[in-house]
Design a protein around this motif. Structure first.
Motif, PDB file in Angstrom:
ATOM      1  N   SER A 192       0.810  -1.215   0.000  1.00 52.37           N
ATOM      2  CA  SER A 192       0.000   0.000   0.000  1.00 52.37           C
ATOM      3  C   SER A 192       0.847   1.270   0.000  1.00 52.37           C
ATOM      4  O   SER A 192       0.329   2.352   0.215  1.00 52.37           O
ATOM      5  CB  SER A 192      -0.976  -0.029   1.177  1.00 52.37           C
ATOM      6  N   ALA A 238       2.511   3.710  -2.240  1.00 59.82           N
ATOM      7  CA  ALA A 238       2.543   4.091  -3.658  1.00 59.82           C
ATOM      8  C   ALA A 238       3.937   4.524  -4.106  1.00 59.82           C
ATOM      9  O   ALA A 238       4.264   4.440  -5.296  1.00 59.82           O
ATOM     10  CB  ALA A 238       1.530   5.203  -3.924  1.00 59.82           C
ATOM     11  N   GLN A 239       4.761   4.979  -3.164  1.00 61.46           N
ATOM     12  CA  GLN A 239       6.128   5.401  -3.508  1.00 61.46           C
ATOM     13  C   GLN A 239       6.949   4.272  -4.117  1.00 61.46           C
ATOM     14  O   GLN A 239       7.927   4.518  -4.808  1.00 61.46           O
ATOM     15  CB  GLN A 239       6.862   5.870  -2.237  1.00 61.46           C
ATOM     16  N   MET A 295       5.836   1.770  -6.026  1.00 68.12           N
ATOM     17  CA  MET A 295       5.037   1.043  -7.007  1.00 68.12           C
ATOM     18  C   MET A 295       4.867   1.833  -8.296  1.00 68.12           C
ATOM     19  O   MET A 295       4.800   3.059  -8.257  1.00 68.12           O
ATOM     20  CB  MET A 295       3.664   0.852  -6.356  1.00 68.12           C
ATOM     21  N   TYR A 296       4.780   1.145  -9.404  1.00 70.69           N
ATOM     22  CA  TYR A 296       4.357   1.802 -10.648  1.00 70.69           C
ATOM     23  C   TYR A 296       2.914   2.282 -10.497  1.00 70.69           C
ATOM     24  O   TYR A 296       2.150   1.744  -9.709  1.00 70.69           O
ATOM     25  CB  TYR A 296       4.449   0.825 -11.829  1.00 70.69           C
ATOM     26  N   ASP A 297       2.571   3.297 -11.280  1.00 73.85           N
ATOM     27  CA  ASP A 297       1.224   3.854 -11.263  1.00 73.85           C
ATOM     28  C   ASP A 297       0.591   3.551 -12.621  1.00 73.85           C
ATOM     29  O   ASP A 297       0.724   4.327 -13.558  1.00 73.85           O
ATOM     30  CB  ASP A 297       1.330   5.372 -11.011  1.00 73.85           C
ATOM     31  N   MET A 321      -2.941   1.836 -14.625  1.00 73.55           N
ATOM     32  CA  MET A 321      -4.295   1.285 -14.578  1.00 73.55           C
ATOM     33  C   MET A 321      -4.514   0.450 -15.835  1.00 73.55           C
ATOM     34  O   MET A 321      -4.044   0.800 -16.912  1.00 73.55           O
ATOM     35  CB  MET A 321      -5.344   2.405 -14.538  1.00 73.55           C
ATOM     36  N   ALA A 360      -6.015  -1.482 -10.820  1.00 76.90           N
ATOM     37  CA  ALA A 360      -4.633  -1.066 -10.596  1.00 76.90           C
ATOM     38  C   ALA A 360      -3.700  -2.229 -10.913  1.00 76.90           C
ATOM     39  O   ALA A 360      -3.912  -3.351 -10.454  1.00 76.90           O
ATOM     40  CB  ALA A 360      -4.451  -0.633  -9.144  1.00 76.90           C
ATOM     41  N   LEU A 396      -0.431  -3.567 -10.117  1.00 76.29           N
ATOM     42  CA  LEU A 396       0.614  -3.347  -9.116  1.00 76.29           C
ATOM     43  C   LEU A 396       1.907  -4.063  -9.513  1.00 76.29           C
ATOM     44  O   LEU A 396       1.904  -5.231  -9.874  1.00 76.29           O
ATOM     45  CB  LEU A 396       0.162  -3.839  -7.740  1.00 76.29           C
ATOM     46  N   LYS A 452       8.477  -0.777  -8.024  1.00 76.68           N
ATOM     47  CA  LYS A 452       9.453   0.077  -8.716  1.00 76.68           C
ATOM     48  C   LYS A 452      10.442   0.561  -7.653  1.00 76.68           C
ATOM     49  O   LYS A 452      10.349   1.667  -7.142  1.00 76.68           O
ATOM     50  CB  LYS A 452       8.752   1.262  -9.395  1.00 76.68           C
ATOM     51  N   GLU A 493       3.149   4.577 -20.015  1.00 85.27           N
ATOM     52  CA  GLU A 493       3.218   3.184 -19.585  1.00 85.27           C
ATOM     53  C   GLU A 493       2.531   2.299 -20.632  1.00 85.27           C
ATOM     54  O   GLU A 493       1.688   2.775 -21.393  1.00 85.27           O
ATOM     55  CB  GLU A 493       2.518   3.018 -18.230  1.00 85.27           C
TER      56      GLU A 493
END
Ligand SMILES: Cc1cc2nc3c(=O)[nH]c(=O)nc-3n(C[C@H](O)[C@H](O)[C@H](O)COP(=O)(O)OP(=O)(O)OC[C@H]3O[C@@H](n4cnc5c(N)ncnc54)[C@H](O)[C@@H]3O)c2cc1C
Ligand SMILES: *[C@@H]1O[C@H](CO)[C@@H](O)[C@H](O)[C@H]1NC(C)=O
Ligand SMILES: *[C@@H]1O[C@H](CO)[C@@H](O)[C@H](O)[C@H]1NC(C)=O
Ligand SMILES: *[C@@H]1O[C@H](CO)[C@@H](O)[C@H](O)[C@H]1NC(C)=O
Ligand SMILES: *[C@@H]1O[C@H](CO)[C@@H](O)[C@H](O)[C@H]1NC(C)=O
Ligand SMILES: *[C@@H]1O[C@H](CO)[C@@H](O)[C@H](O)[C@H]1NC(C)=O
Ligand SMILES: *[C@@H]1O[C@H](CO)[C@@H](O)[C@H](O)[C@H]1NC(C)=O
Ligand SMILES: *[C@@H]1O[C@H](CO)[C@@H](O)[C@H](O)[C@H]1NC(C)=O
Ligand SMILES: *[C@@H]1O[C@H](CO)[C@@H](O)[C@H](O)[C@H]1NC(C)=O
Ligand SMILES: *[C@@H]1O[C@H](CO)[C@@H](O)[C@H](O)[C@H]1NC(C)=O
Ligand SMILES: *[C@@H]1O[C@H](CO)[C@@H](O)[C@H](O)[C@H]1NC(C)=O
Ligand SMILES: *[C@@H]1O[C@H](CO)[C@@H](O)[C@H](O)[C@H]1NC(C)=O
Ligand SMILES: *[C@@H]1O[C@H](CO)[C@@H](O)[C@H](O)[C@H]1NC(C)=O
Length: 619
Positions: free
Chosen positions: A89, A91-92, A94-96, A98, A111, A113, A116, A487
């Motif tokens: 959980s 987000a720093q 993880m890739y962003d 969708m 999402a 997941l 990164k 992406e």
């Protein structure tokens, strides 16, 4: 000095301004320190990439550069074992990304997941360490020949080398009936498979309740390659009680080797090719300066004397191949990328494990502590936060969960498989899909492949099931509107093969029987909360599944499949990309079909085998 001047020739745009990095790297590199040439360049410092780098740099004569998009991060959200959910959980890390709307799931997006960060997804995963059954791995090699070493017996030594198995302490072992057999494990890796000291007493009761379901087996070890119900270990250092992952197990111990370089916050955008020989990579700094501006624009090229090894994971390995002109010509042309090797399978054959939810509650569940106390008892919750509880799960074959196995297997054999892939899919990719579906039709008839997974939570309510062998296939392709800037486009294509619906419906019906009609748990007074007893027909279940299915358990795989080229494969049995010299792929993307288990342990084993293949070909 000489190094610096040569490098400055290679920096085609602005040189990054050193000294302004938000997080000055400690033992890894500034861009100015990158050598011009290495023996091996590894793209992606994740689960597989760091494993291969560790093994190759074990020979002090071999120089290696690992290029990682994310940062080297020390953070409690990685280290804390509490279910692994803190990493997931954050987000720093993880890739962003969708997914595209899923047509069969009411157009929901999901999402995507993926880690990164140095350590990749092993830094953020839920720490479940399991492996597939023997049939799962035998299926891989059989696409090449019956003598392939991509088989259970061929992979078992690497599954053993991948992890350092620390047995559970004797008292809890007895209390929870954990069965294990060290003949399936090794003890030399820096990555640990440990057993948390704590478990919910209710979990054993729920395990025993599977004795009420005919045909369920209880294998002697979680790693025996058999279907059934078993306890399994956790990616945890049992002494420190912290996450054990690719960084702690394969980087921290190798960091002082002078033949090993890691550069972070650097996004690889292209594999450099001389004709069809890989000669290096180009990457771009994505580091942020302390004054808030970014160092975007600095493009740096490095050369590989021997090989480039692509280990960017199931989502980004096909992306980097396509950006480099290796992939389906149609996709590349649409993006104005000139095709260097027309390899139709790149980014196709995309698989992930779909997750189903429902809710059965035991009204009279008296075991304490239980998972319910995480919400009901703050004292317990704060204690449990620092711990990982032991886990047990069911991994069951299709005949054990459903009497409809013969009918569904026959329907799968009879399908026109091409109808369920995107229109105009290359004939080789269709042929590979057909071969996969034939092998699944056999698997559905036997008890050696698990289709149904239910992780026991040790509380009064439950119901998260996983379809371990989905039949539908998705795609991961570059975004043709801005291939490098955006992406990739991730489309799970969930439920596009209609038999997935039939299989998942049978999974939910089995779970309903297990919770609601089981003499072992009748005293707990179970009730079905979701979807409710009025959902019974195939049509009603289909509506419910379309409303609630998650197309992912965060196990992206299959997008650079190890299959023969005439079956749409991308890499051969030595993991070399077809049509390209000196380029291999080593990560979850090479799995031709998902194993019936969470995939991290298998990724480590693939990387261990790859390291042997690479070292073998050096001579
Ligand atoms: C939230 C979550 C929970 C999970 N839970 C479990 C679990 O409990 N048990 C289990 O077995 N498995 C689990 N998994 C799956 C498992 O962790 C992954 O499948 C596995 O770690 C993937 O390994 P990999 O080497 O293929 O890719 P990764 O480990 O993801 O490594 C790829 C690396 O490449 C880097 N990269 C990508 N593109 C570029 C680029 N252009 N340039 C430079 N670097 C790049 C990435 O930043 C990343 O570090 C989970 C995964 C997630 C995301
Ligand atoms: C490294 O290379 C040197 C010189 O070629 C050789 O003598 C030595 O044995 C090599 N070491 C290893 C570990 O291969
Ligand atoms: C999903 O989107 C497609 C394309 O936009 C549309 O045709 C379809 O009606 C939508 N379906 C639902 C259930 O909203
Ligand atoms: C492997 O053996 C099976 C039967 O044992 C056979 O049907 C199959 O064609 C063989 N596969 C290959 C690739 O030779
Ligand atoms: C452990 O597994 C091996 C096979 O790998 C088997 O020969 C042995 O009997 C097993 N031991 C026990 C105690 O079950
Ligand atoms: C699989 O298990 C089921 C349930 O126990 C049993 O009825 C069936 O005979 C088994 N099938 C095979 C091929 O062993
Ligand atoms: C980098 O280059 C220097 C100078 O040539 C060399 O001594 C060093 O071994 C190289 N390091 C790696 C990891 O390639
Ligand atoms: C940030 O720092 C860099 C490096 O010194 C400089 O080039 C840039 O102009 C600065 N940006 C701002 C907005 O101050
Ligand atoms: C710098 O990059 C980060 C991450 O990509 C982004 O969030 C931020 O907006 C960028 N800042 C500027 C000034 O472009
Ligand atoms: C809450 O948890 C603590 C610590 O596990 C335990 O001692 C206590 O009895 C629990 N309280 C209740 C009301 O269950
Ligand atoms: C419940 O289980 C019993 C015994 O296994 C079986 O005879 C009965 O048909 C089951 N009922 C339902 C509704 O599945
Ligand atoms: C609830 O559980 C207790 C303890 O196991 C048992 O004695 C009692 O009969 C159960 N009540 C019902 C309604 O099943
Ligand atoms: C089942 O009953 C619930 C509650 O009354 C209702 O909301 C739901 O629509 C019903 N579902 C079906 C398939 O009839």
């Amino acid at each position: 000095m000489q190094r610096l001047s040569v490098l400055s020739l290679l920096v085609t745009l602005t040189e990054p301004c050193l000294g302004y990095y938000r997080r000055p790297p400690a033992r890894h590199l500034h861009h100015r320190d990158v050598n011009v040439t290495y023996d091996y360049i590894i793209i992606g410092g994740g689960t597989a990439g760091l494993t291969v780098a560790d093994r190759l740099t074990g020979n002090s004569n071999t120089t290696v550069l690992v290029i990682e998009h994310g940062e080297l991060v020390d953070s409690p959200s990685i280290d804390t074992v509490s279910g692994g959910f803190m990493g997931m959980s954050d987000a720093q890390l993880m890739y962003d990304i969708m997914s595209v709307p899923q047509a069969n799931l009411r157009n929901r997006t999901t999402a995507v997941l993926a880690g990164k960060v140095v350590g990749g997804s092993s830094a953020v995963n839920a720490m479940m360490t399991v492996r597939g059954t023997s049939e799962d791995y035998d299926r891989w090699g059989q696409f090449f020949s019956n003598g392939s070493t991509w088989s259970w017996t061929g992979l078992l030594p690497y599954l053993k080398r991948a992890l350092n198995f620390v047995p559970p302490d004797a008292d809890v072992e007895v209390g929870s009936e954990i069965m294990y057999n060290t003949s399936y494990w090794g003890n030399s890796s820096g990555v640990y498979a440990g057993w948390p000291s704590f478990q919910y007493p209710g979990t054993s009761v729920l395990l025993d309740a599977f004795r009420g379901m005919p045909g369920v087996q209880f294998p002697g070890d979680s790693g025996a390659g058999e279907t059934g119900v078993y306890w399994f270990p956790t990616f945890m250092d049992p002494t420190k009680v912290t996450r054990s992952y690719a960084r702690t197990g394969h980087y921290d111990r190798a960091v002082n080797r002078s033949n090993y370089h890691l550069i972070t916050e650097s996004k690889v955008t292209k594999i450099l090719l001389d004709g069809t020989t890989a000669t290096g990579v180009s990457f771009r700094s994505v580091a942020q300066l302390t004054n808030g501006t970014n160092t975007t624009g600095a493009v740096i090229m490095v050369r590989a004397r021997k090989e480039v090894i692509l280990a960017a994971g199931g989502i980004h390995s096909p992306y980097i191949l396509q950006l480099s002109g290796i992939g389906p010509k149609k996709v590349l042309s649409a993006a104005s990328i000139s095709t260097i090797v027309d390899l139709p399978g790149v980014g196709q054959n995309f698989q992930d494990h779909p997750m189903l939810t429902a809710m059965w509650i035991y009204q009279n569940f008296t075991m304490r502590p239980s998972a319910d106390d995480l919400f009901a008892n703050a004292t317990f919750a704060s204690w449990a936060d620092a711990h990982r509880y032991r886990q047990c799960a069911a991994w069951l074959s299709f005949p054990v969960i459903s009497s409809r196995w013969a009918e569904i297997a026959a329907n799968l054999s009879a399908q026109n498989h091409a109808a369920y892939l995107p229109a105009a899919t290359d004939p080789t990719v269709v042929a590979g899909y057909s071969a996969q579906m034939k092998s699944y039709a056999n698997a559905l008839r036997g008890n050696g492949t698990a289709f149904y997974n239910n992780v026991l939570t040790g509380g009064s309510g439950s119901g998260a099931m996983v379809d371990l062998h989905p039949l539908s296939r998705g795609t991961v392709n570059i975004d043709t509107t801005d291939p490098e800037g955006r992406e990739p486009v991730v489309d799970y294509r969930a439920l596009t093969n209609p038999l997935d619906m039939a299989i998942m419906t049978e999974m939910l019906r089995f779970s309903r029987r297990y919770y609601m009609n089981n003499t072992h748990t009748a005293r707990f007074s179970p009730v079905e909360v979701i979807p409710g007893a009025n959902v019974t027909t195939d049509e009603q279940w289909a509506e419910y599944i379309a409303d609630t299915l998650s197309p992912t358990e965060f196990h992206p795989a299959g997008t650079c499949a190890m299959m023969p080229r005439e079956l749409g494969g991308v890499v051969d049995e030595e993991l070399r990309v077809f049509g390209v010299k000196n380029l291999r792929v080593v990560d979850a993307s090479i799995m031709p079909m998902l194993p019936g288990a969470n995939i991290c342990q298998t990724v480590y084993a693939i990387a261990e085998k790859a390291a042997d293949l690479i070292r073998g070909s050096e001579t």
